[in-house]
Design an enzyme around this catalytic site. Structure first.
Site, mmCIF file in Angstrom:
data_model
loop_
_atom_site.group_PDB
_atom_site.id
_atom_site.type_symbol
_atom_site.label_atom_id
_atom_site.label_comp_id
_atom_site.label_asym_id
_atom_site.label_seq_id
_atom_site.Cartn_x
_atom_site.Cartn_y
_atom_site.Cartn_z
ATOM 1 N N GLN A 1 -11.200 7.848 -5.817
ATOM 2 C CA GLN A 1 -11.888 8.127 -4.561
ATOM 3 C C GLN A 1 -13.184 8.890 -4.697
ATOM 4 O OE1 GLN A 1 -11.594 7.670 -1.370
ATOM 5 N NE2 GLN A 1 -9.338 6.527 -1.438
ATOM 6 N N CYS B 1 -9.263 -28.096 4.548
ATOM 7 C CA CYS B 1 -7.888 -28.490 5.117
ATOM 8 C C CYS B 1 -7.183 -28.932 6.710
ATOM 9 C CB CYS B 1 -7.836 -26.320 5.670
ATOM 10 S SG CYS B 1 -8.423 -26.769 7.686
ATOM 11 N N ASP C 1 -2.579 8.967 -2.012
ATOM 12 C CA ASP C 1 -4.453 8.850 -1.890
ATOM 13 C C ASP C 1 -5.007 9.422 -1.127
ATOM 14 O OD1 ASP C 1 -4.365 6.270 -0.733
ATOM 15 O OD2 ASP C 1 -6.926 6.361 -1.525
ATOM 16 N N HIS D 1 -7.320 -22.255 9.247
ATOM 17 C CA HIS D 1 -8.467 -22.781 8.369
ATOM 18 C C HIS D 1 -8.588 -21.440 7.410
ATOM 19 C CE1 HIS D 1 -12.346 -23.933 7.704
ATOM 20 N NE2 HIS D 1 -12.186 -22.941 8.878
ATOM 21 N N ASP E 1 -8.601 -7.336 -0.625
ATOM 22 C CA ASP E 1 -7.910 -7.526 1.030
ATOM 23 C C ASP E 1 -8.818 -6.902 1.701
ATOM 24 O OD1 ASP E 1 -6.395 -5.228 1.861
ATOM 25 O OD2 ASP E 1 -7.090 -4.195 -0.015
ATOM 26 N N CYS F 1 -14.888 -28.437 4.499
ATOM 27 C CA CYS F 1 -13.350 -28.670 4.583
ATOM 28 C C CYS F 1 -12.078 -29.059 4.226
ATOM 29 C CB CYS F 1 -12.943 -27.291 5.925
ATOM 30 S SG CYS F 1 -11.263 -26.737 5.062
ATOM 31 N N GLY G 1 0.203 6.412 3.391
ATOM 32 C CA GLY G 1 -0.646 6.857 3.802
ATOM 33 C C GLY G 1 -2.381 6.770 4.774
ATOM 34 N N CYS H 1 -9.096 -28.997 10.102
ATOM 35 C CA CYS H 1 -9.908 -30.072 9.685
ATOM 36 C C CYS H 1 -10.007 -31.482 9.839
ATOM 37 C CB CYS H 1 -11.671 -28.968 8.406
ATOM 38 S SG CYS H 1 -12.128 -27.235 8.507
ATOM 39 N N GLY I 1 -11.703 3.976 -0.830
ATOM 40 C CA GLY I 1 -12.362 4.579 0.659
ATOM 41 C C GLY I 1 -14.299 3.490 0.685
ATOM 42 N N ASP J 1 1.080 -1.003 0.024
ATOM 43 C CA ASP J 1 -0.230 -0.193 -0.444
ATOM 44 C C ASP J 1 1.160 1.343 0.517
ATOM 45 O OD1 ASP J 1 1.117 -0.148 2.501
ATOM 46 O OD2 ASP J 1 -1.070 -0.256 3.704
#
Length: 413
Positions: A188, A305, A145, A333, A265, A303, A94, A308, A215, A91
């Site tokens: 924005q 994974c 930004d 998980h 994200d 699941c 800011g 699990c 935003g 990022d």
């Protein structure tokens, strides 16, 4: 440009693509976990590869403070420093400076804030943000930004939008590694469709490698949230990736993907894990609850994974909030769930089965058919028929659901 974006499949506005970056070939839609200081808390790089993580976020502000961008640069860049062979995104720095520190002030020069080291005023400019990110060496870097929460109204929103456009030119001019790193601009404009449109068109005119919708996920009502995403994705270029920043709830990701977004994200999957909460198809499961103390089932029987397959709810209940292993297992998980969600979104679009996937997803989360009205409205615009999983006349009013809920407010399944 140091990326290639190839659309492999579509269903109306939704698209599945291959995003080729300097360090990895990614499949979209994709979710990117946040590794604040070059690490996802409690998980190794090998584990992240195992679960299919494609891109990790690094926080420019935190990395610049510790261990410093100069040291990272000297040691060969963040990929080498953290032993991560796949893609990275940083990022601009800011947002953290505004959200984490007091007395931050934004002027045309940049963001002035108090140093966490000695309390003296410091200034982050668009040029410095890009210079730091050039040293860190991520595949995708973000423009600095002017960030304003969508809950703020008035002339400040317009001021921030125009400043964001002025700053993108300074970021472009400062970017010294365009053949190694991709600079994304950030749309924005708050909840104002006119301002959002001006910003989108201004950024598109710069012909950037990719574009982010910023935003959002800051407390706005969900109906406003999806409408901003829908407006921006409808106008942003078809041949460039679209990144909705700060979005991490599975429902939001499914809706935004239906509207034509590609990348997401959020700290949510790992942060909520540290509070003892697991993400499951039905919503969330709170492992702290007493009812889990003798439950011998896995977190999610469907699941695949490692967690699990090997551990019970009772075992994890005995660990959560008491032992680091509890948050590590839940983080594994939760991120596995997010990676699997990304894979399912991609494959369902490529195979022409996206509406069926959406309906199955909604049926598990809302078995009574009480799908929120904002989701129904968004699916109508996305031209996804969800009538089969909606109970007749069973619509709940779109409420002001905070995108950054406190974990104690999240209800158990």
């Amino acid at each position: 440009m140091a990326l290639r974006f190839e659309i492999l499949g579509r269903f109306n506005r939704a698209r599945a693509a291959q995003l080729t970056l300097p360090h990895f070939v990614c499949q979209t839609p994709l979710f990117m976990p946040v590794g604040t200081q070059g690490t996802i808390k409690g998980l190794t790089a090998d584990q992240l590869e195992e679960i299919g993580c494609q891109i990790i976020l690094g926080n420019t502000y935190h990395l610049a403070l510790r261990p410093t961008s100069e040291l990272i640069d000297e040691l060969g860049g963040l990929h080498k420093f953290m032993n991560w062979p796949r893609a990275l995104l940083t990022d601009s720095g800011g947002f953290q400076m505004v959200s984490l520190l007091h007395l931050a002030d934004i002027t045309e020069k940049g963001v002035t804030f108090q140093s966490p080291v000695d309390g003296k005023p410091m200034l982050l400019t668009p040029e410095e943000s890009i210079q730091i990110q050039n040293k860190i060496g991520a595949d995708i870097i973000m423009a600095l930004d002017d960030v304003v929460k969508t809950t703020i109204t008035g002339p400040r929103i317009e001021e921030a939008m125009h400043r964001t456009l002025r700053w993108i030119d300074r970021c472009i001019a400062a970017h010294k590694r365009p053949h190694d790193q991709n600079l994304f601009g950030i749309v924005q404009g708050g909840l104002d469709p006119v301002l959002r449109d001006i910003c989108v068109r201004g950024l598109v005119d710069r012909n950037l490698p990719g574009y982010a919708i910023g935003g959002l996920a800051g407390g706005e009502d969900k109906d406003s949230f999806w409408r901003v995403v829908a407006q921006c994705t409808a106008t942003l270029p078809e041949d460039k990736p679209r990144y909705v920043m700060g979005v991490g709830y599975p429902l939001d990701i499914v809706v935004c993907s239906a509207l034509g977004a590609d990348m997401y994200d959020c700290v949510y999957p790992t942060r909520t894990a540290r509070f003892g909460t697991a993400i499951v198809p039905e919503g969330v499961l709170k492992l702290k609850h007493k009812a889990m103390a003798e439950d011998t089932r896995p977190i999610d029987p469907t699941c695949a994974c490692m967690v699990c397959k090997n551990y019970t709810r009772a075992y994890i209940h005995s660990l959560v909030t008491k032992d680091a292993m509890g948050s590590q297992l839940l983080s594994f998980h939760n991120l596995y769930y997010m990676m699997q969600l990304s894979r399912n979104l991609h494959s369902s679009i490529v195979q022409g089965k996206f509406p069926k996937f959406v309906c199955n997803f909604l049926q598990k989360m809302f078995p009574k058919g009480d799908i929120p009205e904002w989701v129904c409205n968004a699916m109508e615009v996305a031209e996804i028929d969800i009538s089969s999983c909606c109970a007749p006349f069973r619509y709940i009013q779109a409420t002001k659901v905070q995108s950054n809920l406190n974990e104690d407010e999240i209800q158990a399944v």
